[in-house]
Design a protein around this motif. Sequence first.
Motif, short mmCIF file in Angstrom:
data_model
loop_
_atom_site.label_atom_id
_atom_site.label_comp_id
_atom_site.label_asym_id
_atom_site.label_seq_id
_atom_site.Cartn_x
_atom_site.Cartn_y
_atom_site.Cartn_z
N UNK A 107 -32.54 -14.79 -26.45
CA UNK A 107 -32.39 -15.05 -25.08
C UNK A 107 -33.74 -15.03 -23.74
N UNK A 108 -33.89 -16.65 -24.28
CA UNK A 108 -35.03 -16.80 -23.94
C UNK A 108 -35.51 -18.41 -22.49
N UNK A 127 -24.21 -14.46 -31.50
CA UNK A 127 -24.50 -14.56 -29.61
C UNK A 127 -25.48 -12.98 -29.74
N UNK A 128 -25.28 -12.81 -30.10
CA UNK A 128 -25.64 -11.15 -29.69
C UNK A 128 -26.80 -10.60 -30.53
N UNK A 181 -33.99 -23.20 -35.37
CA UNK A 181 -33.67 -21.20 -34.93
C UNK A 181 -32.31 -21.38 -33.64
N UNK A 182 -31.61 -20.48 -33.88
CA UNK A 182 -30.73 -20.41 -32.84
C UNK A 182 -31.20 -19.61 -31.56
N UNK A 183 -30.72 -20.20 -30.83
CA UNK A 183 -31.09 -19.48 -28.94
C UNK A 183 -30.18 -19.65 -27.80
N UNK A 184 -30.62 -18.80 -27.36
CA UNK A 184 -29.72 -19.07 -25.87
C UNK A 184 -30.70 -19.14 -25.12
N UNK A 201 -22.08 -23.39 -20.08
CA UNK A 201 -21.88 -22.67 -20.42
C UNK A 201 -22.25 -22.45 -18.71
N UNK A 202 -21.28 -21.59 -17.53
CA UNK A 202 -22.11 -21.78 -16.55
C UNK A 202 -22.66 -20.22 -16.45
N UNK A 203 -22.12 -19.28 -17.58
CA UNK A 203 -21.90 -17.72 -17.24
C UNK A 203 -23.32 -17.33 -18.35
N UNK A 204 -23.85 -16.06 -17.82
CA UNK A 204 -24.93 -15.65 -18.89
C UNK A 204 -24.40 -15.07 -20.21
#
Length: 385
Positions: free
Chosen positions: A53-54, A48-49, A74-77, A251-254
């Motif tokens: 982040x898009x 995840x790190x 692709x893995x993204x956030x 998730x609610x979190x960033x």
Amino acid sequence: MSLDEAAAAALSQLALAADGAVLGLVLAYAAARSILNYTSSSSALNIIKHAPSLRVSDLRSILSNSDHDSDDRKLVVVRGYVEAKAAVVNDWKSLRSNHALVSPQSGDKAVVLLRTQTCIYNEWRGWFGWTSEIRSVFRRSWKEEESSSLRTIPFVLVDGGIWPYSDYVVVNMNGSRHPVPLVTVYHHLQPITASPYTFLRAFFGDEYPVGLLDEEKILPLGKDITVVGTVGLSNGIPEIKSCKDLPVFMSDMTKEQILVDLSFRIKVLLWSGVVLGSLAIGVLGYAAVRNWNKWKERRQMRQIQRDNTADSSEADTHIVTDEDGNIPEVELCAICLTRRRRSAFIPCGHLVCCQRCARSIEHEVSPKCPLCRQSIRTSVRIYDS
């Protein structure tokens, strides 16, 4: 003693069986699980790190124009606002369909609606409460105490403040077992009216319902959430799916808050694994030493018993039986009254038994002279000159 206390005593005896070996194995299993979870969580944290982040509008820039999902995922956030898919897809079917689910209790619009009804049971056991405890062992496993209904509609993530929504990503929840950040909009506890049948159940200790908890949770429209998953093109439309190797999907979190939460979880798993592993090693080591000493004691006892048996057999072969001769009454053994007195006890020195009966007295728990009742250590064979 109540049934709960008896069950607790039985569990404690089972845990301490074999001088704590069972407890040590349980602790070792818990430590191994903690270490495995620590390893998987550390791997997820690193993934995840390093995931980009898009925004929703930036997804098409990293995707190819191919329609094959498996080739380009692709893995993204991604962080965006929840919107019903029917509200952003401009076709004649969406105009005829409902854009969102409506909560029957609060009237809020949502894309996920979860309604649960939980029956709350009493803790009174009545005069014959132990019977309910026995029945619960066999019945609780299939007894329904909660019923739930889940309704979902296809939804997407969009960038806030932009209309019409030209850029969006479809959230695919198929096959996902990750928790959804739902919001509780209705919570009501309704008591259940007692009846004569309820009184009888309470008297005999049977569980009976005392209240019904009704809850509604939704994923509302316009909620700002973060989605961590693999994104690809499905029929030319960006679609994001959950990754089963990651502990979070929505998730609610960033992203920064998710990383902090995972870091804290990793520290807890690491230290719990270290503590539980140390306890397991200590308990298993103590149990191993105790059982080894007991095994050596048992082996020594068996060896002593074999030696005593061998000595007795050897002594019996050398015992001179005088049953065929004429033995004066004063020289007969005071125990069997058939053989001649041949063994003197030490330290009292009394000559009252034959050699076989003297051996039997020596093998007793607290050997004593049958004449003076003094404790003896051993016996000595007396030979005639």
